[in-house]
Design a protein around this motif. Sequence first.
Motif, mmCIF file in Angstrom:
data_model
loop_
_atom_site.group_PDB
_atom_site.id
_atom_site.type_symbol
_atom_site.label_atom_id
_atom_site.label_comp_id
_atom_site.label_asym_id
_atom_site.label_seq_id
_atom_site.Cartn_x
_atom_site.Cartn_y
_atom_site.Cartn_z
ATOM 1 N N ALA A 30 0.835 -1.205 0.000
ATOM 2 C CA ALA A 30 0.000 0.000 0.000
ATOM 3 C C ALA A 30 0.873 1.259 0.000
ATOM 4 C CB ALA A 30 -0.924 -0.005 1.217
ATOM 5 N N ILE A 31 1.955 1.228 0.774
ATOM 6 C CA ILE A 31 2.898 2.357 0.804
ATOM 7 C C ILE A 31 3.556 2.528 -0.571
ATOM 8 C CG2 ILE A 31 5.055 3.203 1.805
ATOM 9 C CD1 ILE A 31 4.254 1.706 4.396
ATOM 10 N N GLN A 32 3.938 1.396 -1.172
ATOM 11 C CA GLN A 32 4.604 1.433 -2.472
ATOM 12 C C GLN A 32 3.720 2.086 -3.538
ATOM 13 O OE1 GLN A 32 5.484 -2.461 -4.086
ATOM 14 N NE2 GLN A 32 5.787 -1.643 -6.144
ATOM 15 N N TYR A 33 2.481 1.600 -3.657
ATOM 16 C CA TYR A 33 1.612 2.113 -4.716
ATOM 17 C C TYR A 33 1.029 3.485 -4.375
ATOM 18 C CZ TYR A 33 2.079 -2.151 -7.362
ATOM 19 O OH TYR A 33 2.595 -3.192 -8.105
ATOM 20 N N GLY A 34 0.902 3.768 -3.086
ATOM 21 C CA GLY A 34 0.509 5.115 -2.703
ATOM 22 C C GLY A 34 1.571 6.120 -3.122
ATOM 23 N N SER A 35 2.840 5.738 -2.963
ATOM 24 C CA SER A 35 3.960 6.592 -3.378
ATOM 25 C C SER A 35 4.003 6.729 -4.895
ATOM 26 C CB SER A 35 5.282 6.008 -2.874
ATOM 27 O OG SER A 35 5.283 5.896 -1.478
ATOM 28 N N LYS A 36 3.682 5.641 -5.599
ATOM 29 C CA LYS A 36 3.641 5.695 -7.064
ATOM 30 C C LYS A 36 2.550 6.658 -7.540
ATOM 31 C CE LYS A 36 4.422 1.907 -9.351
ATOM 32 N NZ LYS A 36 5.657 2.272 -10.120
ATOM 33 N N PHE A 37 1.418 6.648 -6.841
ATOM 34 C CA PHE A 37 0.328 7.566 -7.186
ATOM 35 C C PHE A 37 0.761 9.020 -6.984
ATOM 36 C CE2 PHE A 37 -3.190 10.203 -5.645
ATOM 37 C CZ PHE A 37 -4.038 10.156 -6.734
ATOM 38 N N VAL A 38 1.450 9.274 -5.873
ATOM 39 C CA VAL A 38 1.891 10.645 -5.563
ATOM 40 C C VAL A 38 2.961 11.111 -6.550
ATOM 41 C CG1 VAL A 38 3.059 12.090 -3.846
ATOM 42 C CG2 VAL A 38 1.316 10.458 -3.117
ATOM 43 N N SER A 39 3.916 10.227 -6.868
ATOM 44 C CA SER A 39 5.033 10.623 -7.732
ATOM 45 C C SER A 39 4.631 10.752 -9.195
ATOM 46 C CB SER A 39 6.171 9.609 -7.614
ATOM 47 O OG SER A 39 5.832 8.376 -8.228
ATOM 48 N N ASN A 40 3.653 9.914 -9.632
ATOM 49 C CA ASN A 40 3.219 9.871 -11.032
ATOM 50 C C ASN A 40 4.404 9.629 -11.965
ATOM 51 O OD1 ASN A 40 1.329 9.955 -13.132
ATOM 52 N ND2 ASN A 40 1.571 12.156 -13.435
ATOM 53 N N GLY A 41 5.410 8.874 -11.468
ATOM 54 C CA GLY A 41 6.564 8.547 -12.297
ATOM 55 C C GLY A 41 7.627 9.621 -12.359
ATOM 56 N N GLU A 42 7.416 10.715 -11.635
ATOM 57 C CA GLU A 42 8.383 11.817 -11.646
ATOM 58 C C GLU A 42 9.432 11.615 -10.550
ATOM 59 O OE1 GLU A 42 8.422 14.180 -13.896
ATOM 60 O OE2 GLU A 42 6.604 13.443 -14.876
ATOM 61 N N PRO A 43 10.708 11.988 -10.826
ATOM 62 C CA PRO A 43 11.763 11.840 -9.806
ATOM 63 C C PRO A 43 11.457 12.663 -8.560
ATOM 64 C CG PRO A 43 12.696 12.304 -11.982
ATOM 65 C CD PRO A 43 11.217 12.523 -12.103
ATOM 66 N N GLY A 44 11.852 12.134 -7.416
ATOM 67 C CA GLY A 44 11.622 12.838 -6.166
ATOM 68 C C GLY A 44 11.519 11.870 -5.002
ATOM 69 N N THR A 45 11.120 12.391 -3.855
ATOM 70 C CA THR A 45 11.031 11.574 -2.642
ATOM 71 C C THR A 45 10.029 10.436 -2.794
ATOM 72 O OG1 THR A 45 11.581 13.512 -1.300
ATOM 73 C CG2 THR A 45 10.604 11.630 -0.157
ATOM 74 N N ALA A 46 8.852 10.741 -3.356
ATOM 75 C CA ALA A 46 7.803 9.725 -3.502
ATOM 76 C C ALA A 46 8.270 8.571 -4.385
ATOM 77 C CB ALA A 46 6.533 10.349 -4.076
ATOM 78 N N GLN A 47 8.972 8.879 -5.463
ATOM 79 C CA GLN A 47 9.470 7.816 -6.343
ATOM 80 C C GLN A 47 10.539 6.983 -5.642
ATOM 81 O OE1 GLN A 47 12.080 8.423 -9.883
ATOM 82 N NE2 GLN A 47 10.277 7.800 -11.053
ATOM 83 N N ASN A 48 11.369 7.629 -4.826
ATOM 84 C CA ASN A 48 12.377 6.889 -4.057
ATOM 85 C C ASN A 48 11.716 5.927 -3.078
ATOM 86 O OD1 ASN A 48 14.465 8.222 -5.346
ATOM 87 N ND2 ASN A 48 14.660 9.804 -3.774
ATOM 88 N N VAL A 49 10.635 6.390 -2.427
ATOM 89 C CA VAL A 49 9.891 5.527 -1.508
ATOM 90 C C VAL A 49 9.297 4.343 -2.268
ATOM 91 C CG1 VAL A 49 7.893 5.382 0.033
ATOM 92 C CG2 VAL A 49 9.385 7.387 0.117
ATOM 93 N N ASP A 50 8.759 4.614 -3.448
ATOM 94 C CA ASP A 50 8.183 3.565 -4.298
ATOM 95 C C ASP A 50 9.227 2.494 -4.614
ATOM 96 O OD1 ASP A 50 6.966 2.027 -6.255
ATOM 97 O OD2 ASP A 50 7.020 3.598 -7.783
ATOM 98 N N LYS A 51 10.406 2.921 -5.072
ATOM 99 C CA LYS A 51 11.444 1.975 -5.494
ATOM 100 C C LYS A 51 12.026 1.194 -4.313
ATOM 101 C CE LYS A 51 12.862 4.376 -9.715
ATOM 102 N NZ LYS A 51 13.971 5.073 -10.416
ATOM 103 N N THR A 52 12.309 1.883 -3.219
ATOM 104 C CA THR A 52 12.917 1.201 -2.066
ATOM 105 C C THR A 52 11.929 0.236 -1.402
ATOM 106 O OG1 THR A 52 12.355 3.120 -0.668
ATOM 107 C CG2 THR A 52 14.568 3.036 -1.581
ATOM 108 N N THR A 53 10.656 0.631 -1.347
ATOM 109 C CA THR A 53 9.636 -0.247 -0.759
ATOM 110 C C THR A 53 9.415 -1.471 -1.630
ATOM 111 O OG1 THR A 53 8.548 1.722 0.140
ATOM 112 C CG2 THR A 53 7.328 -0.331 0.238
#
Length: 235
Positions: A30-53
């Motif tokens: 849920a954290i992973q895909y929530g971060s993907k939704f926030v980042s929308n594929g753009e570089p930044g903190t949310a995308q880092n959370v998506d990848k690391t999770t």
Amino acid sequence: MSSLDVARAELALAVLYLSKGEARDKICRAIQYGSKFVSNGEPGTAQNVDKTTSLARKVFRLFKFINDLHALVSPNAPGTPLPLILLGKSKNALLSTFLFLDQIVWLGRTGIYKNKERTELLGRISLFCWLGSSVCTTLVEIGEIGRLSASTKKLEKALKNTDKYKNEEYQSKVKKSNERTIALVKAGLDLVVAVGLLQLAPKKVTPRVTGAFGFTSSLISCYQLLPSPPKTKTT
């Protein structure tokens, strides 16, 4: 029950829930895909959370392919139609393959396995396996819901002169039907997520759409893993 007893019981349920590796995996999902939704594929903190999770979740799935391998060789419930048996076994085979290949992808992402090109290829193959298993799951749930609906209607006719809601068999069928419907919705959501991860329709299934569907699917998974609350004794 006193407020302290209620709090103690709720904490015990929380401990029981979080003690499951599967539950922790779905919370991370849920954290992973929530971060993907926030980042929308753009570089930044949310995308880092998506990848690391995403990478961290692979540890929870080590040797998990054995579960579906066991289901693949296990006998089916008596009376199950052959098409549903074949679809179920196909789902088990595809999901087991996905989980097995996912372990090699984890080895590649952590640097243990050095062939980067092969890691990416195996990652894509594993996602196609997950897509196929989601299709099979969707078809199985549709078929099982149809079977439950037919048997429930027969039971309703047999109970037409009584209160069907007091009949345990009827309640059991309704409960199973609801569970199957939730599983069908989740399988449909996972289907869209797989399409998004594979970028099969990048204009329609964007990273934000993938994140939204994946987050919703994860919440459903978390709900499905909730333990049943203990029955309170009445005095």
